[in-house]
Write an enzyme that holds these catalytic residues in place. Structure first.
Site, PDB file in Angstrom:
ATOM      1  N   GLU A 151      31.781  58.709  30.370  1.00  9.03           N
ATOM      2  CA  GLU A 151      32.695  57.888  31.368  1.00  9.03           C
ATOM      3  C   GLU A 151      34.205  58.304  30.514  1.00  9.03           C
ATOM      4  O   GLU A 151      34.079  58.652  29.392  1.00  9.03           O
ATOM      5  CB  GLU A 151      32.968  56.497  31.407  1.00  9.03           C
ATOM      6  CG  GLU A 151      31.639  55.817  32.041  1.00  9.03           C
ATOM      7  CD  GLU A 151      31.474  54.420  32.022  1.00  9.03           C
ATOM      8  OE1 GLU A 151      32.408  53.601  31.277  1.00  9.03           O
ATOM      9  OE2 GLU A 151      30.803  53.671  32.753  1.00  9.03           O
ATOM     10  N   LYS A 211      37.498  58.067  29.044  1.00  5.68           N
ATOM     11  CA  LYS A 211      38.093  56.867  28.134  1.00  5.68           C
ATOM     12  C   LYS A 211      39.547  56.493  28.382  1.00  5.68           C
ATOM     13  O   LYS A 211      40.274  57.339  27.844  1.00  5.68           O
ATOM     14  CB  LYS A 211      37.774  56.985  26.751  1.00  5.68           C
ATOM     15  CG  LYS A 211      38.267  55.795  25.791  1.00  5.68           C
ATOM     16  CD  LYS A 211      37.928  56.039  24.347  1.00  5.68           C
ATOM     17  CE  LYS A 211      37.852  54.896  23.324  1.00  5.68           C
ATOM     18  NZ  LYS A 211      38.941  54.263  23.422  1.00  5.68           N
ATOM     19  N   ARG A 265      42.357  46.469  27.240  1.00  8.96           N
ATOM     20  CA  ARG A 265      40.981  46.362  28.075  1.00  8.96           C
ATOM     21  C   ARG A 265      41.455  44.864  28.781  1.00  8.96           C
ATOM     22  O   ARG A 265      42.133  44.207  28.317  1.00  8.96           O
ATOM     23  CB  ARG A 265      40.150  45.755  26.744  1.00  8.96           C
ATOM     24  CG  ARG A 265      38.734  45.373  27.233  1.00  8.96           C
ATOM     25  CD  ARG A 265      37.760  45.883  26.222  1.00  8.96           C
ATOM     26  NE  ARG A 265      36.437  45.865  26.603  1.00  8.96           N
ATOM     27  CZ  ARG A 265      35.452  46.241  25.955  1.00  8.96           C
ATOM     28  NH1 ARG A 265      35.641  46.845  24.837  1.00  8.96           N
ATOM     29  NH2 ARG A 265      34.228  46.191  26.357  1.00  8.96           N
ATOM     30  N   GLU A 297      39.399  48.426  31.975  1.00  6.08           N
ATOM     31  CA  GLU A 297      40.843  48.795  31.384  1.00  6.08           C
ATOM     32  C   GLU A 297      41.882  49.102  32.247  1.00  6.08           C
ATOM     33  O   GLU A 297      41.795  49.460  33.486  1.00  6.08           O
ATOM     34  CB  GLU A 297      40.424  50.286  30.647  1.00  6.08           C
ATOM     35  CG  GLU A 297      41.486  50.736  29.671  1.00  6.08           C
ATOM     36  CD  GLU A 297      41.594  50.270  28.372  1.00  6.08           C
ATOM     37  OE1 GLU A 297      40.499  49.440  28.036  1.00  6.08           O
ATOM     38  OE2 GLU A 297      42.179  50.666  27.653  1.00  6.08           O
ATOM     39  N   GLU A 332      42.053  59.274  26.515  1.00  2.00           N
ATOM     40  CA  GLU A 332      41.794  59.727  25.025  1.00  2.00           C
ATOM     41  C   GLU A 332      40.400  60.372  24.916  1.00  2.00           C
ATOM     42  O   GLU A 332      40.423  60.679  23.866  1.00  2.00           O
ATOM     43  CB  GLU A 332      41.535  58.225  24.481  1.00  2.00           C
ATOM     44  CG  GLU A 332      42.691  57.267  23.974  1.00  2.00           C
ATOM     45  CD  GLU A 332      42.276  56.197  23.334  1.00  2.00           C
ATOM     46  OE1 GLU A 332      42.647  56.157  22.379  1.00  2.00           O
ATOM     47  OE2 GLU A 332      41.594  55.252  23.855  1.00  2.00           O
ATOM     48  N   LYS A 342      27.636  56.581  27.244  1.00  2.00           N
ATOM     49  CA  LYS A 342      26.657  55.058  27.319  1.00  2.00           C
ATOM     50  C   LYS A 342      25.261  55.341  27.767  1.00  2.00           C
ATOM     51  O   LYS A 342      25.234  56.367  28.572  1.00  2.00           O
ATOM     52  CB  LYS A 342      27.302  54.267  28.146  1.00  2.00           C
ATOM     53  CG  LYS A 342      28.790  53.807  27.871  1.00  2.00           C
ATOM     54  CD  LYS A 342      29.602  52.759  28.832  1.00  2.00           C
ATOM     55  CE  LYS A 342      31.040  52.705  28.511  1.00  2.00           C
ATOM     56  NZ  LYS A 342      31.728  51.809  29.562  1.00  2.00           N
ATOM     57  N   LYS A 395      31.943  56.897  21.265  1.00  2.00           N
ATOM     58  CA  LYS A 395      33.509  57.584  21.745  1.00  2.00           C
ATOM     59  C   LYS A 395      33.590  58.915  21.033  1.00  2.00           C
ATOM     60  O   LYS A 395      33.284  59.297  20.100  1.00  2.00           O
ATOM     61  CB  LYS A 395      34.448  56.583  21.458  1.00  2.00           C
ATOM     62  CG  LYS A 395      34.565  56.227  19.861  1.00  2.00           C
ATOM     63  CD  LYS A 395      36.007  55.167  19.878  1.00  2.00           C
ATOM     64  CE  LYS A 395      35.846  54.299  18.503  1.00  2.00           C
ATOM     65  NZ  LYS A 395      36.881  53.703  18.031  1.00  2.00           N
TER      66      LYS A 395
HETATM   67  P1  ATP Z   1      40.367  52.300  20.104  1.00  2.00           P
HETATM   68  O1  ATP Z   1      40.904  51.568  21.496  1.00  2.00           O
HETATM   69  O2  ATP Z   1      41.271  52.637  18.881  1.00  2.00           O
HETATM   70  O3  ATP Z   1      39.299  53.450  20.315  1.00  2.00           O
HETATM   71  P2  ATP Z   1      38.962  49.862  19.838  1.00  2.00           P
HETATM   72  O4  ATP Z   1      38.229  49.532  18.416  1.00  2.00           O
HETATM   73  O5  ATP Z   1      39.988  48.986  20.277  1.00  2.00           O
HETATM   74  O6  ATP Z   1      39.454  51.353  19.307  1.00  2.00           O
HETATM   75  P3  ATP Z   1      36.861  51.310  20.580  1.00  2.00           P
HETATM   76  O7  ATP Z   1      35.187  50.662  20.529  1.00  2.00           O
HETATM   77  O8  ATP Z   1      36.934  52.382  19.864  1.00  2.00           O
HETATM   78  O9  ATP Z   1      37.666  50.207  20.752  1.00  2.00           O
HETATM   79  O10 ATP Z   1      36.898  51.986  22.063  1.00  2.00           O
HETATM   80  C1  ATP Z   1      36.589  50.832  23.364  1.00  2.00           C
HETATM   81  C2  ATP Z   1      38.000  50.819  23.966  1.00  2.00           C
HETATM   82  O11 ATP Z   1      38.260  51.862  24.728  1.00  2.00           O
HETATM   83  C3  ATP Z   1      37.539  49.535  24.765  1.00  2.00           C
HETATM   84  O12 ATP Z   1      38.029  48.451  24.223  1.00  2.00           O
HETATM   85  C4  ATP Z   1      38.497  49.637  26.108  1.00  2.00           C
HETATM   86  O13 ATP Z   1      39.649  49.088  26.071  1.00  2.00           O
HETATM   87  C5  ATP Z   1      38.707  51.115  26.059  1.00  2.00           C
HETATM   88  N1  ATP Z   1      38.056  52.007  27.291  1.00  2.00           N
HETATM   89  C6  ATP Z   1      38.795  52.892  27.914  1.00  2.00           C
HETATM   90  N2  ATP Z   1      37.696  53.317  28.936  1.00  2.00           N
HETATM   91  C7  ATP Z   1      36.485  52.855  28.550  1.00  2.00           C
HETATM   92  C8  ATP Z   1      35.235  52.883  29.233  1.00  2.00           C
HETATM   93  N3  ATP Z   1      35.161  53.799  30.336  1.00  2.00           N
HETATM   94  N4  ATP Z   1      34.221  52.187  28.910  1.00  2.00           N
HETATM   95  C9  ATP Z   1      34.573  51.232  27.942  1.00  2.00           C
HETATM   96  N5  ATP Z   1      35.901  51.181  27.037  1.00  2.00           N
HETATM   97  C10 ATP Z   1      36.919  51.976  27.501  1.00  2.00           C
END
Ligand code: ATP
Length: 647
Positions: A300, A302, A307, A354, A453, A458, A477
């Site tokens: 997917e 990102k 969030r 998001e 990003e 998944k 990720k």
């Molecule tokens: P970072 O945002 O710096 O990557 P983080 O610790 O906040 O770090 P991660 O686990 O790294 O979170 O990445 C997940 C984050 O990415 C989620 O908290 C969400 O906000 C964002 N996100 C964006 N697109 C998606 C998606 N398709 N599925 C899940 N999360 C997503």
């Protein structure tokens, strides 16, 4: 002595059955914890205090827990004391006859208003002895202070605080004033408090009549059996707390039926935000394919925004942040347009999404920096300048049923059957179910072109449940950063500042950063940083940290003396940092002992990216993550491979 191994919850308590718990019983416990660095010892001391609460005064357990955590209620209720440090100084001055100047000077010297309050009180002469403070009384007062609003609220707050302050004895003043200042300074993380509670319930089960038959179950069980019983309770308590992070609901249930039956009563519920599932970083498409070999998975986009957990229960709608704060009043525009994405079949649900800033003219996603300029609270819909669109990527609860144990493929089907897209407002996260290297790579490049990003990859069927509060291996990720450096940015805590020279005189010129070691609950230095800042950044950081300077490093900071900064800071802010690579370091302490027994890990060429307002210091990159990132670097992997081949 609450720490003794043979603690007796009735005989060793300083209060009697049914009597209200004196505040001093709690502050003595905090005092004892304050100088201890062993986490196990801290948990034991605190659990003994909880055991006495459970046996003697169960209805004070909730207040005790909140006071230990320095919280007034669940994060989403957003209760804040709203008491400025100068108001507390005024209280101390007016109640002790000392001058503001004396108090200010003492605070400057010790860096701790709590200690100054305690010391100032010894000068106080009293005509009448006020009634002793109680745990429930203090907690109730703090809550009332947080609810005071309006014009005269500051003076009403001061009066209430003064009444409590005058009634303080011994060390009570230290902790009362620290609680009011929002810094308890005992280094007690929430997970340790939960462990202490589980230990208390394991030894002294809560649902007994008085006098209880079972005062210390540990004595009647074999050590191994007790340990696994206790571990089990910790697991249940932590996972229930993840699904239902509200002690107001959890504690009464524990007192009534014990921890084991907790999951039957406290479940995922719309209106109570849960801690989100997080992803593991990877270093490229090949790693993703290796990790998910033989599994069905999806990629997917990102999205780079914020969030949003959208909770719907009939007409009640809430939007919560990554940290379970209530963001409902930040997004009136999303709320009023929800009918565009929900079909008639939706009665209740929890959506994981998001939100991103949206350019309505070009119909494209805007960078995170644009979203961060939006008003945080009480936004008025017609005044909103930054428009947003919402990307739905998961469904955790639907029409009265929790979906978290179902595989993602099924959750995604239910999501797509019952919700719909609407241009510029609501979209499903763009996805591609594939397993070829070329397609993943292409999709990654498309996502970057689309202002994202990178990708979230998944699992779909096997090992594909929603893992609350976990950085799970079932979500990977793949960030565009991996093309340039280490695969991911790091989120680190700022623990000290170096005064600037030359052009930077008058501000800090550099900072000492640390990762968080969850195992030992300590902050380990990882690098010094001086690049990536604009002049304005440095001004702002200097202004911010001015209020968080402490005279000594915290007992839970790990660093080498040669790194000593000019000023130490309270651990209060998380920064996102980029670096060229990670290397072993003789001076830094990050992940010490994980990869190398004597050396820590440090970041080379670190650059400041942004402040992570949505992360608490305990959400910072962990020591284990740092070690994994280090070992995952190609040059390190190749070295290992080479040495294996030689062997
Ligand atoms: P970072 O945002 O710096 O990557 P983080 O610790 O906040 O770090 P991660 O686990 O790294 O979170 O990445 C997940 C984050 O990415 C989620 O908290 C969400 O906000 C964002 N996100 C964006 N697109 C998606 C998606 N398709 N599925 C899940 N999360 C997503």
């Amino acid at each position: 002595n609450p720490s003794c191994v043979d603690y007796h919850p009735i005989k060793n308590a300083i209060w009697s059955p049914g009597e209200k718990i004196p505040y001093s019983a709690l502050t003595r416990t905090l005092l004892e914890i304050e100088d201890i660095s062993s986490r196990l010892k801290i948990i034991e001391i605190l659990s003994n205090y909880f055991r006495s609460c459970i046996v003697l005064t169960p209805d004070s357990l909730l207040a005790s827990l909140y006071l230990c955590l320095n919280k007034l209620g669940p994060a989403y209720e957003g209760l804040e004391l709203g008491v400025a440090e100068t108001s507390l100084m005024k209280v101390i001055a007016q109640s002790t006859g000392r001058t503001m100047a004396q108090i200010k000077a003492d605070i400057k010297e010790t860096g701790d208003i709590g200690l100054v309050a305690e010391k100032s009180r010894t000068n106080q002469k009293m005509l009448f002895q006020p009634a002793p403070l109680t745990v429930v009384g203090v907690f109730q007062n703090l809550k009332e202070i947080s609810q005071m609003t309006g014009h005269a609220s500051q003076s009403m707050k001061i009066e209430k605080i003064k009444k409590m302050f005058i009634a303080c004895k011994d060390t009570e003043a230290r902790y009362l004033i620290r609680s009011l200042a929002g810094k308890l300074r005992i280094g007690l993380a929430e997970m340790s408090v939960l462990q202490a509670l589980a230990l208390a319930c394991a030894k002294t089960p809560p649902n007994q009549s008085f006098p209880p038959k079972q005062l210390n179950a540990a004595k009647n069980m074999k050590e191994d059996a007790f340990k696994s019983y206790y571990d089990d309770l910790v697991l249940i308590l932590k996972s229930t707390y993840c699904e239902c992070p509200n002690y107001d609901l959890i504690i009464p249930v524990i007192l009534k039926v014990g921890i084991k039956k907790l999951p039957e009563h406290c479940k995922l519920t719309p209106g109570i935000p849960l801690k989100p599932m997080l992803a593991h970083p990877t270093k490229g498409v090949q790693e993703v394919l290796d990790r998910f070999e033989g599994l069905k998975f999806t990629c997917e986009w990102k999205y780079d925004g914020e969030r949003a957990q959208i909770h719907i229960d009939g007409k009640n709608v809430h939007i919560y942040s990554r940290n379970q704060e209530d963001n409902t009043s930040k997004y009136p525009d999303i709320i009023s347009r929800l009918h565009l994405c929900r079909t008639d079949s939706v009665e209740s649900c929890i959506l994981d999404c998001e939100t991103v800033a949206w350019d309505t003219e070009t119909k494209t996603i805007l960078p995170f920096q644009v979203l961060s300029t939006r008003k945080r609270k009480d936004a008025k819909e017609d005044e909103i300048k930054v428009q947003v669109s919402v990307y739905m990527f998961d469904l955790l609860y639907f029409n009265g049923e929790s979906l978290i144990k179902k595989p993602f493929l099924e959750r995604r089907n239910i999501l797509k059957q019952n919700f719909k897209e609407s241009e510029g407002q609501f979209y499903f996260a763009r996805s591609l179910d594939t397993s070829t290297m070329e397609e993943v790579q292409e999709f990654l490049e498309e996502s970057v072109k689309g202002n994202c990003e990178g990708l979230m990859v998944k699992t779909l069927e096997k090992d594909a449940t929603y893992e609350i509060a976990k950085r799970s291996h079932n979500w990977l990720k793949l960030k565009k950063d991996y093309l340039e450096g280490v695969g991911d940015t790091l989120d680190v805590v700022v623990i000290g500042g170096y005064l600037g020279k030359g052009k930077r005189t008058g501000t800090y010129g550099g900072f000492l950063l640390a990762c968080y070691d969850q195992e030992n609950e300590e902050y380990q230095s990882i690098c010094k940083i001086g690049t990536g800042f604009t002049d304005e950044n440095l001004q702002n950081h200097t202004e911010f940290f001015k209020n968080h300077v402490v005279p000594h490093p915290k007992p839970y900071y790990r660093f080498e003396d040669s790194l000593r900064p000019d000023h130490w800071f309270e651990p209060v802010q998380v920064w996102e940092i980029k670096c060229a690579d990670l290397s072993l370091s003789p001076v830094h302490r990050a992940a010490l002992g994980i990869v190398d027994p004597q050396k820590g890990i440090s970041l080379r060429f670190p650059r400041f990216i942004r402040i992570r307002e949505d992360k608490t210091i305990e959400d910072a990159t962990s020591a284990q993550q740092v070690a994994d990132m280090y070992s995952n670097q190609d040059q390190i992997k190749n070295q290992k491979f080479a040495s294996k081949t030689v062997e």
